[in-house]
Scaffold this motif. Structure first.
Motif, PDB file in Angstrom:
ATOM      1  N   ALA A  24       6.470  10.404   7.259  1.00 52.77           N
ATOM      2  CA  ALA A  24       7.777  10.011   7.796  1.00 52.77           C
ATOM      3  C   ALA A  24       8.209  10.945   8.924  1.00 52.77           C
ATOM      4  O   ALA A  24       8.742  10.499   9.950  1.00 52.77           O
ATOM      5  CB  ALA A  24       8.819   9.992   6.688  1.00 52.77           C
ATOM      6  N   ARG A  25       7.981  12.256   8.762  1.00 50.82           N
ATOM      7  CA  ARG A  25       8.334  13.222   9.812  1.00 50.82           C
ATOM      8  C   ARG A  25       7.514  12.966  11.081  1.00 50.82           C
ATOM      9  O   ARG A  25       8.006  13.085  12.191  1.00 50.82           O
ATOM     10  CB  ARG A  25       8.099  14.658   9.342  1.00 50.82           C
ATOM     11  CG  ARG A  25       9.061  15.145   8.292  1.00 50.82           C
ATOM     12  CD  ARG A  25       8.954  16.656   8.082  1.00 50.82           C
ATOM     13  NE  ARG A  25       9.651  17.380   9.147  1.00 50.82           N
ATOM     14  CZ  ARG A  25       9.063  18.024  10.133  1.00 50.82           C
ATOM     15  NH1 ARG A  25       7.733  18.033  10.242  1.00 50.82           N
ATOM     16  NH2 ARG A  25       9.777  18.668  11.052  1.00 50.82           N
ATOM     17  N   ARG A  26       6.240  12.616  10.884  1.00 52.06           N
ATOM     18  CA  ARG A  26       5.363  12.406  12.044  1.00 52.06           C
ATOM     19  C   ARG A  26       5.765  11.159  12.809  1.00 52.06           C
ATOM     20  O   ARG A  26       5.873  11.172  14.033  1.00 52.06           O
ATOM     21  CB  ARG A  26       3.912  12.295  11.551  1.00 52.06           C
ATOM     22  CG  ARG A  26       2.895  12.339  12.655  1.00 52.06           C
ATOM     23  CD  ARG A  26       2.846  13.720  13.294  1.00 52.06           C
ATOM     24  NE  ARG A  26       1.827  13.765  14.333  1.00 52.06           N
ATOM     25  CZ  ARG A  26       2.013  13.366  15.578  1.00 52.06           C
ATOM     26  NH1 ARG A  26       3.168  12.874  15.951  1.00 52.06           N
ATOM     27  NH2 ARG A  26       1.044  13.453  16.465  1.00 52.06           N
ATOM     28  N   VAL A  27       5.994  10.069  12.098  1.00 53.35           N
ATOM     29  CA  VAL A  27       6.361   8.821  12.768  1.00 53.35           C
ATOM     30  C   VAL A  27       7.736   8.926  13.399  1.00 53.35           C
ATOM     31  O   VAL A  27       7.966   8.425  14.511  1.00 53.35           O
ATOM     32  CB  VAL A  27       6.322   7.639  11.750  1.00 53.35           C
ATOM     33  CG1 VAL A  27       6.853   6.362  12.394  1.00 53.35           C
ATOM     34  CG2 VAL A  27       4.892   7.411  11.255  1.00 53.35           C
ATOM     35  N   SER A  28       8.659   9.621  12.746  1.00 51.33           N
ATOM     36  CA  SER A  28      10.026   9.753  13.261  1.00 51.33           C
ATOM     37  C   SER A  28      10.111  10.649  14.497  1.00 51.33           C
ATOM     38  O   SER A  28      11.142  10.690  15.147  1.00 51.33           O
ATOM     39  CB  SER A  28      10.944  10.316  12.177  1.00 51.33           C
ATOM     40  OG  SER A  28      10.627  11.682  11.924  1.00 51.33           O
ATOM     41  N   GLY A  29       9.049  11.391  14.763  1.00 55.79           N
ATOM     42  CA  GLY A  29       9.052  12.308  15.903  1.00 55.79           C
ATOM     43  C   GLY A  29       9.583  13.687  15.554  1.00 55.79           C
ATOM     44  O   GLY A  29       9.482  14.611  16.365  1.00 55.79           O
ATOM     45  N   LEU A  30      10.130  13.865  14.356  1.00 55.47           N
ATOM     46  CA  LEU A  30      10.685  15.158  13.982  1.00 55.47           C
ATOM     47  C   LEU A  30       9.596  16.224  13.877  1.00 55.47           C
ATOM     48  O   LEU A  30       9.874  17.411  14.038  1.00 55.47           O
ATOM     49  CB  LEU A  30      11.438  15.054  12.650  1.00 55.47           C
ATOM     50  CG  LEU A  30      12.679  14.147  12.660  1.00 55.47           C
ATOM     51  CD1 LEU A  30      13.262  14.018  11.271  1.00 55.47           C
ATOM     52  CD2 LEU A  30      13.735  14.679  13.636  1.00 55.47           C
ATOM     53  N   GLY A  31       8.376  15.800  13.636  1.00 60.42           N
ATOM     54  CA  GLY A  31       7.269  16.729  13.585  1.00 60.42           C
ATOM     55  C   GLY A  31       6.535  16.846  14.895  1.00 60.42           C
ATOM     56  O   GLY A  31       5.498  17.518  14.990  1.00 60.42           O
ATOM     57  N   ASN A  32       7.062  16.195  15.942  1.00 59.02           N
ATOM     58  CA  ASN A  32       6.386  16.201  17.251  1.00 59.02           C
ATOM     59  C   ASN A  32       7.416  16.127  18.372  1.00 59.02           C
ATOM     60  O   ASN A  32       7.244  15.393  19.351  1.00 59.02           O
ATOM     61  CB  ASN A  32       5.407  15.025  17.350  1.00 59.02           C
ATOM     62  CG  ASN A  32       4.453  15.142  18.512  1.00 59.02           C
ATOM     63  OD1 ASN A  32       3.868  16.191  18.738  1.00 59.02           O
ATOM     64  ND2 ASN A  32       4.298  14.059  19.259  1.00 59.02           N
ATOM     65  N   ARG A  33       8.516  16.865  18.207  1.00 60.27           N
ATOM     66  CA  ARG A  33       9.598  16.802  19.184  1.00 60.27           C
ATOM     67  C   ARG A  33       9.112  17.172  20.573  1.00 60.27           C
ATOM     68  O   ARG A  33       9.586  16.671  21.548  1.00 60.27           O
ATOM     69  CB  ARG A  33      10.732  17.742  18.785  1.00 60.27           C
ATOM     70  CG  ARG A  33      11.589  17.235  17.616  1.00 60.27           C
ATOM     71  CD  ARG A  33      12.738  18.210  17.404  1.00 60.27           C
ATOM     72  NE  ARG A  33      13.684  17.751  16.417  1.00 60.27           N
ATOM     73  CZ  ARG A  33      13.636  18.061  15.140  1.00 60.27           C
ATOM     74  NH1 ARG A  33      12.649  18.801  14.681  1.00 60.27           N
ATOM     75  NH2 ARG A  33      14.559  17.645  14.295  1.00 60.27           N
ATOM     76  N   VAL A  87       0.847  -1.184   0.000  1.00 65.55           N
ATOM     77  CA  VAL A  87       0.000   0.000   0.000  1.00 65.55           C
ATOM     78  C   VAL A  87       0.889   1.243   0.000  1.00 65.55           C
ATOM     79  O   VAL A  87       0.773   2.121  -0.852  1.00 65.55           O
ATOM     80  CB  VAL A  87      -0.948   0.021   1.212  1.00 65.55           C
ATOM     81  CG1 VAL A  87      -1.904   1.215   1.113  1.00 65.55           C
ATOM     82  CG2 VAL A  87      -1.724  -1.278   1.331  1.00 65.55           C
ATOM     83  N   PHE A  88       1.787   1.331   0.965  1.00 67.71           N
ATOM     84  CA  PHE A  88       2.723   2.446   1.059  1.00 67.71           C
ATOM     85  C   PHE A  88       3.805   2.062   2.055  1.00 67.71           C
ATOM     86  O   PHE A  88       3.716   1.051   2.727  1.00 67.71           O
ATOM     87  CB  PHE A  88       2.031   3.744   1.503  1.00 67.71           C
ATOM     88  CG  PHE A  88       1.485   3.697   2.912  1.00 67.71           C
ATOM     89  CD1 PHE A  88       2.253   4.100   3.991  1.00 67.71           C
ATOM     90  CD2 PHE A  88       0.195   3.247   3.153  1.00 67.71           C
ATOM     91  CE1 PHE A  88       1.754   4.058   5.287  1.00 67.71           C
ATOM     92  CE2 PHE A  88      -0.320   3.205   4.441  1.00 67.71           C
ATOM     93  CZ  PHE A  88       0.459   3.606   5.508  1.00 67.71           C
ATOM     94  N   ASP A  89       4.833   2.872   2.131  1.00 67.98           N
ATOM     95  CA  ASP A  89       5.826   2.688   3.187  1.00 67.98           C
ATOM     96  C   ASP A  89       6.175   4.037   3.804  1.00 67.98           C
ATOM     97  O   ASP A  89       6.027   5.089   3.184  1.00 67.98           O
ATOM     98  CB  ASP A  89       7.092   1.962   2.704  1.00 67.98           C
ATOM     99  CG  ASP A  89       7.769   2.645   1.538  1.00 67.98           C
ATOM    100  OD1 ASP A  89       7.531   3.858   1.337  1.00 67.98           O
ATOM    101  OD2 ASP A  89       8.533   1.989   0.827  1.00 67.98           O
ATOM    102  N   VAL A  90       6.563   3.971   5.067  1.00 71.11           N
ATOM    103  CA  VAL A  90       7.086   5.142   5.765  1.00 71.11           C
ATOM    104  C   VAL A  90       8.588   5.121   5.534  1.00 71.11           C
ATOM    105  O   VAL A  90       9.305   4.339   6.146  1.00 71.11           O
ATOM    106  CB  VAL A  90       6.751   5.103   7.271  1.00 71.11           C
ATOM    107  CG1 VAL A  90       7.253   6.367   7.951  1.00 71.11           C
ATOM    108  CG2 VAL A  90       5.251   4.924   7.486  1.00 71.11           C
ATOM    109  N   ASP A  91       9.051   5.945   4.614  1.00 76.90           N
ATOM    110  CA  ASP A  91      10.441   5.917   4.161  1.00 76.90           C
ATOM    111  C   ASP A  91      11.248   6.982   4.907  1.00 76.90           C
ATOM    112  O   ASP A  91      11.066   8.176   4.695  1.00 76.90           O
ATOM    113  CB  ASP A  91      10.483   6.160   2.651  1.00 76.90           C
ATOM    114  CG  ASP A  91      11.883   6.057   2.084  1.00 76.90           C
ATOM    115  OD1 ASP A  91      12.811   5.701   2.844  1.00 76.90           O
ATOM    116  OD2 ASP A  91      12.060   6.328   0.887  1.00 76.90           O
TER     117      ASP A  91
END
Length: 455
Positions: free
Chosen positions: A446-455, A90-94
């Motif tokens: 990707a930013r959301r899952v990585s935490g970069l968008g929710n530091r 379906v998709f990937d979080v890259d």
């Protein structure tokens, strides 16, 4: 071995020596507060893998306390989280696309046991020792304390320690939170609830034969109607007391168990797990020769557990016992008396996306810096110092609410992808494939899952 004696007094008492408690203590010392005592209720550290994803934003925080090199050396750098159905990807979080934004454009896969060992070794280098086993039984305020007021922590051993700050990092059933009379509830009960994902099991396994389906450097999730299977490569622990003594590749699997199937056993067996895989896929991991011409079976279960999925958040992350404007103590001193909650003591949610430990570690490393500043500022500017910690607590509360929402939406999305019905399932597959492969959407995810968008 008898527990190491506790001092009678400390500036900061950290209750709980899991990842968040250890990280908070390391951050405190890193920012100049060396008068720290860490206690834990367990006699020994658990040797199971448990949480094993460290995302980019958390890696940046761990870098601040000098732990990332050791963790990178023993972990696996996961490139992506891939979502599949029997119809295809379906998709990937890259995460590779984040290379311009962070020096850690991957999810680091490493067992929680190893993360705790690295953090504790770092603390030992800093001169802080974890005291075990001490179980907190009471936490009271002593405003008449001759040194300017303090919090009094009493333990099951009969020991008493006086502190000005207490950091509760003692898990979802936090004694610190309960003794502080802080509520703990789902912030939006009923929103995005999915009964299909209400209970899950996790296990670290080895297989009877290697299969190409399981990559060595990424996470893969297979979604079927009403069924979800996660597979993650697990690095071997460098510590001899760990339970992964095997020459074979180790994988973490996670799967939902519908409520209609009853509660799973506390430690699911290989037969229990294999029955689920044979019924729901993937085909490559099936042990039934009538279905899979190259049958593969679960050979060994190194660790397994069950989990009821629910969300909750503490009604507040700090409990400031002293008055906002505190009068001068009779001996000329004035002390802060504050309780903080971090990690699972402050918030819990679905394990989807590996967000829990990450959010807790960022809570903890940030609170170490804030408390160190508060200690210095409070005697001369109590109102300004208190405003600092209240702003930080409000910020972390917002981050926790955002993460709870993210995990609930993710579970709802998984249920949507796995919808029943021949035509509807194909429509949902192609719509989601189209939307989540738009470059902007892909990067934002990707930013959301990585935490970069929710530091």
């Amino acid at each position: 071995m008898p527990p190491t004696p506790l001092p009678a007094r400390t500036t900061v008492l950290v209750v709980g020596a899991g990842p968040t408690g250890l990280a908070a203590a390391a951050s405190l010392v890193q920012h100049g507060c060396r008068d720290v005592v860490v206690v834990d209720g367990g006699e020994i550290r658990a040797v199971t893998s448990r949480a094993m994803a460290i995302h980019a934003a958390t890696s940046e925080s761990l870098e601040k306390v000098g732990c990332m090199k050791a963790l990178v050396d023993i972990g696996i750098q996961g490139k992506a989280i891939e979502m599949r159905t029997p119809l295809g990807k379906v998709f990937d979080v890259d995460f590779a696309g984040l290379a311009g934004e962070t020096q850690y454009p991957y999810v680091l896969l490493v067992s929680q046991y190893s993360t705790e060992r690295v953090l504790e070794e770092r603390l030992e280098e800093m001169g802080v020792h974890v005291h075990r086993p001490y179980r907190l039984e009471a936490l009271n305020d002593d405003e008449d304390d001759e040194d300017g007021g303090c919090l009094v922590a009493k333990f099951d051993s009969g020991d008493v320690i006086r502190a000005n700050y207490v950091i509760g990092a003692d898990g979802a059933k936090s004694t610190v939170r309960q003794l502080s009379h802080i509520g703990f509830e789902d912030p939006d009960k009923g929103t995005f609830e999915t009964k299909a994902m209400a209970q899950v099991v996790f296990a670290d396994i080895t297989l009877s034969a290697p299969i190409p389906y399981l990559p060595a450097d990424s996470v893969k999730a297979l979604i079927n109607p009403g069924a979800f299977l996660l597979t993650v490569p697990v690095p071997r622990s460098p510590y001899p007391e760990s339970r992964d003594h095997t020459d074979k590749a180790i994988y973490r699997i996670g799967m939902n168990i519908p409520l209609s199937h009853g509660a799973p056993p506390p430690s699911p067996s290989a037969d229990y797990l294999q029955k689920y895989i044979n019924g729901h896929g993937p085909l490559e991991m099936c042990s039934d020769p009538s279905v899979n011409p190259n049958p593969v079976r679960i050979e060994e279960v190194l660790w397994s557990t069950r989990l009821r999925v629910h969300a909750a958040i503490a009604e507040r992350f700090i409990n400031r016992v002293h008055a906002k404007v505190q009068s001068q103590h009779k001996n000329g001193k004035r002390n802060a008396r504050i309780v903080f909650l971090v990690g699972d003591a402050a918030h819990i949610h679905s394990p989807i996306g590996g967000q829990g430990m990450n959010l807790g570690l960022r809570d903890a490393i940030g609170i170490g810096e804030v408390v160190a500043k508060h200690i210095v500022s409070f005697p001369n500017d109590p109102e300004g110092a208190d405003e600092l910690i209240e702003r930080y607590a409000a910020n972390r509360y917002e981050r926790a609410i955002s993460t709870i929402s993210l995990t609930k939406r993710a579970m709802a999305g998984i249920s949507m992808i796995g919808v029943s019905g021949f035509v509807l399932r194909r429509v949902v597959f192609w719509v989601m494939k189209l939307v989540f492969n738009i470059p902007f959407v892909k990067r934002r995810l990707a930013r959301r899952v990585s935490g970069l968008g929710n530091r």
